[in-house]
Design an enzyme around this catalytic site. Structure first.
Site, PDB file in Angstrom:
ATOM      1  N   CYS A   2      17.951  60.566 115.410  1.00  0.00           N
ATOM      2  CA  CYS A   2      18.472  61.889 115.167  1.00  0.00           C
ATOM      3  C   CYS A   2      18.308  61.808 113.593  1.00  0.00           C
ATOM      4  O   CYS A   2      18.652  61.066 112.839  1.00  0.00           O
ATOM      5  CB  CYS A   2      19.855  62.162 115.425  1.00  0.00           C
ATOM      6  SG  CYS A   2      20.101  61.999 117.241  1.00  0.00           S
ATOM      7  N   ARG A  27      12.769  60.391 113.499  1.00  0.00           N
ATOM      8  CA  ARG A  27      13.912  59.763 113.903  1.00  0.00           C
ATOM      9  C   ARG A  27      14.284  60.361 115.500  1.00  0.00           C
ATOM     10  O   ARG A  27      15.433  59.696 116.005  1.00  0.00           O
ATOM     11  CB  ARG A  27      14.940  60.139 113.067  1.00  0.00           C
ATOM     12  CG  ARG A  27      14.698  59.562 111.530  1.00  0.00           C
ATOM     13  CD  ARG A  27      15.974  60.099 110.687  1.00  0.00           C
ATOM     14  NE  ARG A  27      17.040  59.474 111.093  1.00  0.00           N
ATOM     15  CZ  ARG A  27      17.653  58.094 110.516  1.00  0.00           C
ATOM     16  NH1 ARG A  27      16.914  57.629 109.882  1.00  0.00           N
ATOM     17  NH2 ARG A  27      18.780  57.629 111.225  1.00  0.00           N
ATOM     18  N   TRP A  76      17.505  62.944 119.270  1.00  0.00           N
ATOM     19  CA  TRP A  76      17.041  62.121 120.056  1.00  0.00           C
ATOM     20  C   TRP A  76      18.380  61.973 120.906  1.00  0.00           C
ATOM     21  O   TRP A  76      19.293  61.155 120.409  1.00  0.00           O
ATOM     22  CB  TRP A  76      16.708  60.667 119.526  1.00  0.00           C
ATOM     23  CG  TRP A  76      16.247  59.578 120.348  1.00  0.00           C
ATOM     24  CD1 TRP A  76      14.714  59.490 120.518  1.00  0.00           C
ATOM     25  CD2 TRP A  76      16.947  58.542 120.895  1.00  0.00           C
ATOM     26  NE1 TRP A  76      14.811  58.429 121.347  1.00  0.00           N
ATOM     27  CE2 TRP A  76      15.981  57.728 121.616  1.00  0.00           C
ATOM     28  CE3 TRP A  76      18.186  58.279 121.120  1.00  0.00           C
ATOM     29  CZ2 TRP A  76      16.224  56.698 122.369  1.00  0.00           C
ATOM     30  CZ3 TRP A  76      18.575  57.078 121.895  1.00  0.00           C
ATOM     31  CH2 TRP A  76      17.605  56.340 122.624  1.00  0.00           C
ATOM     32  N   ASN A 100      24.699  62.298 113.776  1.00  0.00           N
ATOM     33  CA  ASN A 100      23.632  61.244 114.260  1.00  0.00           C
ATOM     34  C   ASN A 100      24.628  60.138 114.577  1.00  0.00           C
ATOM     35  O   ASN A 100      25.456  59.759 113.801  1.00  0.00           O
ATOM     36  CB  ASN A 100      22.809  60.795 113.181  1.00  0.00           C
ATOM     37  CG  ASN A 100      22.148  59.582 113.565  1.00  0.00           C
ATOM     38  OD1 ASN A 100      21.899  59.201 114.667  1.00  0.00           O
ATOM     39  ND2 ASN A 100      21.719  59.009 112.429  1.00  0.00           N
ATOM     40  N   GLY A 101      24.625  59.414 115.994  1.00  0.00           N
ATOM     41  CA  GLY A 101      25.507  58.595 116.341  1.00  0.00           C
ATOM     42  C   GLY A 101      26.131  58.663 117.635  1.00  0.00           C
ATOM     43  O   GLY A 101      25.532  59.427 118.537  1.00  0.00           O
ATOM     44  N   GLU A 486       2.387  41.864 119.225  1.00  0.00           N
ATOM     45  CA  GLU A 486       2.482  42.828 118.495  1.00  0.00           C
ATOM     46  C   GLU A 486       1.375  43.874 119.059  1.00  0.00           C
ATOM     47  O   GLU A 486       1.690  45.175 119.286  1.00  0.00           O
ATOM     48  CB  GLU A 486       2.535  42.677 117.273  1.00  0.00           C
ATOM     49  CG  GLU A 486       2.286  43.649 116.006  1.00  0.00           C
ATOM     50  CD  GLU A 486       3.384  44.594 116.154  1.00  0.00           C
ATOM     51  OE1 GLU A 486       4.484  44.508 116.964  1.00  0.00           O
ATOM     52  OE2 GLU A 486       3.275  45.955 115.253  1.00  0.00           O
ATOM     53  N   LYS A 490       2.018  47.568 120.367  1.00  0.00           N
ATOM     54  CA  LYS A 490       1.603  48.919 119.683  1.00  0.00           C
ATOM     55  C   LYS A 490       0.869  49.651 120.728  1.00  0.00           C
ATOM     56  O   LYS A 490       1.020  50.956 120.929  1.00  0.00           O
ATOM     57  CB  LYS A 490       0.402  48.636 118.785  1.00  0.00           C
ATOM     58  CG  LYS A 490       0.858  48.188 117.319  1.00  0.00           C
ATOM     59  CD  LYS A 490       1.405  49.019 116.255  1.00  0.00           C
ATOM     60  CE  LYS A 490       2.954  49.110 116.518  1.00  0.00           C
ATOM     61  NZ  LYS A 490       3.839  48.099 116.067  1.00  0.00           N
ATOM     62  N   GLU A 493       3.652  51.376 123.218  1.00  0.00           N
ATOM     63  CA  GLU A 493       4.222  52.612 122.536  1.00  0.00           C
ATOM     64  C   GLU A 493       3.590  53.775 122.146  1.00  0.00           C
ATOM     65  O   GLU A 493       4.129  54.895 122.320  1.00  0.00           O
ATOM     66  CB  GLU A 493       5.109  51.965 121.394  1.00  0.00           C
ATOM     67  CG  GLU A 493       4.464  51.947 120.206  1.00  0.00           C
ATOM     68  CD  GLU A 493       5.570  51.448 119.143  1.00  0.00           C
ATOM     69  OE1 GLU A 493       6.603  51.807 119.006  1.00  0.00           O
ATOM     70  OE2 GLU A 493       5.019  50.404 118.132  1.00  0.00           O
ATOM     71  N   HIS A 509      -0.105  29.642 134.165  1.00  0.00           N
ATOM     72  CA  HIS A 509       1.203  29.701 134.665  1.00  0.00           C
ATOM     73  C   HIS A 509       1.685  30.884 135.493  1.00  0.00           C
ATOM     74  O   HIS A 509       2.795  31.019 135.795  1.00  0.00           O
ATOM     75  CB  HIS A 509       2.204  29.172 133.766  1.00  0.00           C
ATOM     76  CG  HIS A 509       1.691  27.694 133.412  1.00  0.00           C
ATOM     77  ND1 HIS A 509       1.876  26.591 134.111  1.00  0.00           N
ATOM     78  CD2 HIS A 509       1.617  27.346 132.122  1.00  0.00           C
ATOM     79  CE1 HIS A 509       1.508  25.489 133.285  1.00  0.00           C
ATOM     80  NE2 HIS A 509       1.251  25.838 132.294  1.00  0.00           N
ATOM     81  N   LYS A 608      12.180  56.508 115.201  1.00  0.00           N
ATOM     82  CA  LYS A 608      11.785  55.507 114.463  1.00  0.00           C
ATOM     83  C   LYS A 608      12.931  54.548 114.077  1.00  0.00           C
ATOM     84  O   LYS A 608      12.581  53.295 114.114  1.00  0.00           O
ATOM     85  CB  LYS A 608      11.465  56.090 113.251  1.00  0.00           C
ATOM     86  CG  LYS A 608      10.992  55.359 111.909  1.00  0.00           C
ATOM     87  CD  LYS A 608       9.595  54.795 112.068  1.00  0.00           C
ATOM     88  CE  LYS A 608       9.090  53.737 111.097  1.00  0.00           C
ATOM     89  NZ  LYS A 608       8.020  52.943 111.385  1.00  0.00           N
TER      90      LYS A 608
HETATM   91  C1  AGP Z   1       7.700  49.381 116.293  1.00  0.00           C
HETATM   92  O1  AGP Z   1       6.541  49.983 116.481  1.00  0.00           O
HETATM   93  C2  AGP Z   1       8.751  49.937 116.780  1.00  0.00           C
HETATM   94  N1  AGP Z   1       8.718  51.559 116.693  1.00  0.00           N
HETATM   95  C3  AGP Z   1      10.000  49.267 116.808  1.00  0.00           C
HETATM   96  O2  AGP Z   1       9.967  48.228 117.608  1.00  0.00           O
HETATM   97  C4  AGP Z   1      10.727  48.802 115.308  1.00  0.00           C
HETATM   98  O3  AGP Z   1       9.960  47.876 114.870  1.00  0.00           O
HETATM   99  C5  AGP Z   1      11.975  48.382 115.712  1.00  0.00           C
HETATM  100  O4  AGP Z   1      12.881  49.549 116.270  1.00  0.00           O
HETATM  101  C6  AGP Z   1      12.763  47.685 114.616  1.00  0.00           C
HETATM  102  O5  AGP Z   1      12.738  48.568 113.625  1.00  0.00           O
HETATM  103  P1  AGP Z   1      13.250  48.386 112.206  1.00  0.00           P
HETATM  104  O6  AGP Z   1      12.267  47.482 111.494  1.00  0.00           O
HETATM  105  O7  AGP Z   1      13.648  49.490 111.173  1.00  0.00           O
HETATM  106  O8  AGP Z   1      14.609  47.335 112.152  1.00  0.00           O
END
Ligand code: AGP
Length: 613
Positions: A2, A27, A76, A100-101, A486, A490, A493, A509, A608
């Site tokens: 949020c 966010r 969110w 937010n929270g 990674e 990517k 997501e 395995h 984010k």
């Molecule tokens: C990565 O593409 C993501 N959006 C997510 O995994 C992110 O890296 C994770 O939420 C950690 O965020 P931060 O680095 O702000 O703590």
């Protein structure tokens, strides 16, 4: 998650709020709204809707309002599905609030407020806060006292901003465990409240970060910060050196693409002032972590989430090999629930782009409680992690807006490289000659990254060939294994294609059972001691009709014959190869997502900054 904004000052606030929300859309983006104090009537006007900020703008065009004080929110969802009635702001009586929270005790509070006859219009936890303030106002409390009493009743994490028709120029912002800051306008008396710096960057770079348990009472005449008991607190003004243009797309179609292409600059900015190429020395005195402390520790634990966790895995390889100190890596969401073995001889390194990730903050708290020395690698200046850690090493990535993290990742690895080298020097585990060589490699990294970026056209072609696959497998060995993870993250997501990262040696395995002609396998091949082994893995994939996309350093004829597609990447030392090989992973995911027509910068269900546990 949020995003929150607020404004009080002489200007019309609607466009300021909407613009700020646009900058915070990363966010959360399932619904949005503003509440302002209408200039003509003095009443609170709320405009809110399900969907993104563009929908809110359309709504405001149809139903305009003009005001000089207001609050805004991009959501969110946690409590209550995305819908108009659950969108913030929430209004009760003369008060409107954005949040937010998570209010953990909202059900108990709601029941007692309903018992007083107060009527709720949403399924959110947030609405409780608006009613609670009214409850205390009705009991005769003065406004700020009513807010303070309400905050003391609320359990959980929150950042709130309140407006009240009775105090038409006032914004009251409160924080506990969710980020909140306010910016000081220039000559004109105006103040901006926001969850994150990019929202206010085009108006001011003078910022006050609220700490847990503080409220800011702001109007055109000035501001006052109080703790939750009502005592005044003196705050420091931080000058943010990000420029407004850094938070713009600058001609790129998406923030993600812009941020991928910014990486050579971001990596250089992260090491530039900290290395001494002549001697191979690394200067990390700014971090506040002394050499004596480094000499006293017997273990390092690195904790992070998501992409930052993958950087942590790369860090383990670097630290253990350069400095010969044992390193454990943990996911922040797991760390605190397993009674970790850390003590005053442990250095706990927390990695986070935002510095606001709730799980990572909880891990920090756990580490501190057990006596560990806590050191953070963070991108966002002044964030909660920074303020709660014993020391910080900033990555200088600049604002990362795309939900999919790219430049934060490669700058985190750069920071870990600097730290490993520094630690190895302090512990006497590296010769000056070797240190000089490693620094020299870093100095030459920019050109290698630019070369990797030149593969964009090749990668776009590969994306076209494989965009319809339903599953991808990513394989890497050693320090490249985190890059396989990674790459898979990517792709998942932003393209919503199922993808798994695996250590190549583990394929036999289990995951080998998945392989058939429909599954592309992205294989990371660098010229190290595992080269022959990984070539064997490619044979195994081909023998089962799998399609191989090789991301390879110096591909030879043998590889060119075996692989279905090859992305060539330049060579550097083994510790820096992950920075170079991450680039094609990011570009492949990006182009596949664009071809599949997904919302690249704001993928579904994500936000984010994950500020809830
Ligand atoms: C990565 O593409 C993501 N959006 C997510 O995994 C992110 O890296 C994770 O939420 C950690 O965020 P931060 O680095 O702000 O703590």
């Amino acid at each position: 998650m949020c995003g929150i904004v607020g404004y009080t000052g002489p200007k019309d606030c609607v466009s300021i709020l909407v613009e700020g929300l646009r900058k915070l859309e990363y966010r959360g983006y399932d619904s949005a709204g503003i509440a302002v104090i209408d200039e003509n009537t003095g009443k609170i006007e709320v405009r809110r809707c399900q969907g993104k900020i563009s929908k809110l703008s359309e709504l405001l065009e149809k139903s305009p309002v003009s005001a000089k004080v207001g609050i805004g929110h991009t959501r969110w969802a946690t409590h209550g599905k995305p819908s108009e009635e659950n969108a913030h702001p929430h209004k009760a009586g003369n008060v409107a609030v954005v949040h937010n929270g998570i209010i953990e005790n909202y059900l108990v509070l709601k029941e007692s407020l309903e018992a007083e006859g107060r009527v709720f219009c949403s399924q959110t936890d947030t609405e409780v806060a608006a009613h609670l303030v009214n409850h205390y106002l009705d009991k005769g409390c003065e406004y700020i006292e009513a807010i303070l009493k309400s905050l003391r009743d609320i359990e959980g994490a929150f950042a709130f901003v309140f407006i009240n028709e009775q105090y038409p120029d006032l914004l009251v912002a409160a924080r506990k465990e969710s980020p909140l800051l306010f910016g000081l306008g220039g000559d004109s008396k105006e103040y901006f409240v926001a969850s994150d710096v990019p929202a206010i960057l085009s108006h001011t770079r003078k910022v006050i970060f609220l700490d847990d348990g503080e409220i800011a009472v702001v109007n055109a005449d000035g501001y006052k910060v109080l703790d939750f008991s009502g005592n005044e607190v003196t705050k420091q003004v931080t000058h943010i050196d990000w420029s407004p243009v850094m938070a713009e797309k600058s001609g790129y179609k998406h923030f993600m693409l812009k941020e991928i292409f910014e990486q050579p600059r971001a990596v250089v900015d992260t090491f530039r002032t900290r290395v001494e190429p002549e001697t191979g020395e690394i200067n990390l005195s700014e971090t506040g972590i002394s050499e004596d402390l480094l000499k006293s520790i017997d273990k390092i634990v690195i904790v992070a989430c998501g992409t930052s966790y993958h950087a942590a895995l790369v860090g383990k390889f670097m630290i253990e090999e350069m400095a010969r100190l044992p390193v454990e890596v943990d996911l922040a969401s797991e760390f605190k629930y397993r009674d970790p073995i850390v003590n005053d001889r442990t250095l706990l390194i927390l990695i986070s782009q935002s510095g606001e990730t709730a799980d990572t903050l909880a891990a920090l708290k756990e580490g501190k409680a057990k006596g560990a020395h806590c050191f953070s690698i963070v991108n966002v200046v002044g964030s909660s992690l920074v303020r709660q850690s014993d020391g910080v090493l900033y990555t200088h990535a600049g604002p990362e807006i795309s939900v999919a993290s790219t430049k934060a990742f490669t700058t985190q690895i750069t920071a870990l490289y600097l730290f490993s080298l520094h630690l190895a020097t302090v512990l006497g585990r590296i010769s000056e000659k070797d240190a000089r060589k490693l620094v020299d490699d870093l100095v030459h990294l920019r050109g290698k990254m630019e070369q990797a970026l030149k593969q964009d056209g090749v990668i776009q072609g590969i994306a076209k060939d494989y965009m319809h696959a339903n599953d991808f497998l990513y394989l890497g060995r050693g320090i490249n294994y985190p890059i396989a993870l990674e790459g898979a993250l990517k792709l998942k997501e932003i393209s919503y294609i199922h993808a798994e990262g695996y250590p190549a040696g583990e394929m036999k395995h289990g995951p080998i059972a998945l392989i058939d002609e429909n599954i592309p396998v992205v294989v990371l091949i660098t010229r190290n001691e595992t080269y022959d082994k990984i070539m064997n893995n490619i044979e195994e994939v081909k023998a089962r009709s799998g399609k191989v996309i090789a991301v390879a350093e110096k591909p030879d004829d043998d590889l060119l014959k075996k692989a279905d597609a090859v992305i060539e990447i330049p060579s550097t030392n083994k510790f820096l190869m992950p920075i170079v090989s991450a680039i094609p992973m990011q570009l492949l995911a990006y182009h596949i997502a664009v071809l599949r027509g997904t919302d690249v910068d704001q993928p579904r269900n994500l936000a984010k900054s994950v500020t809830v546990e």
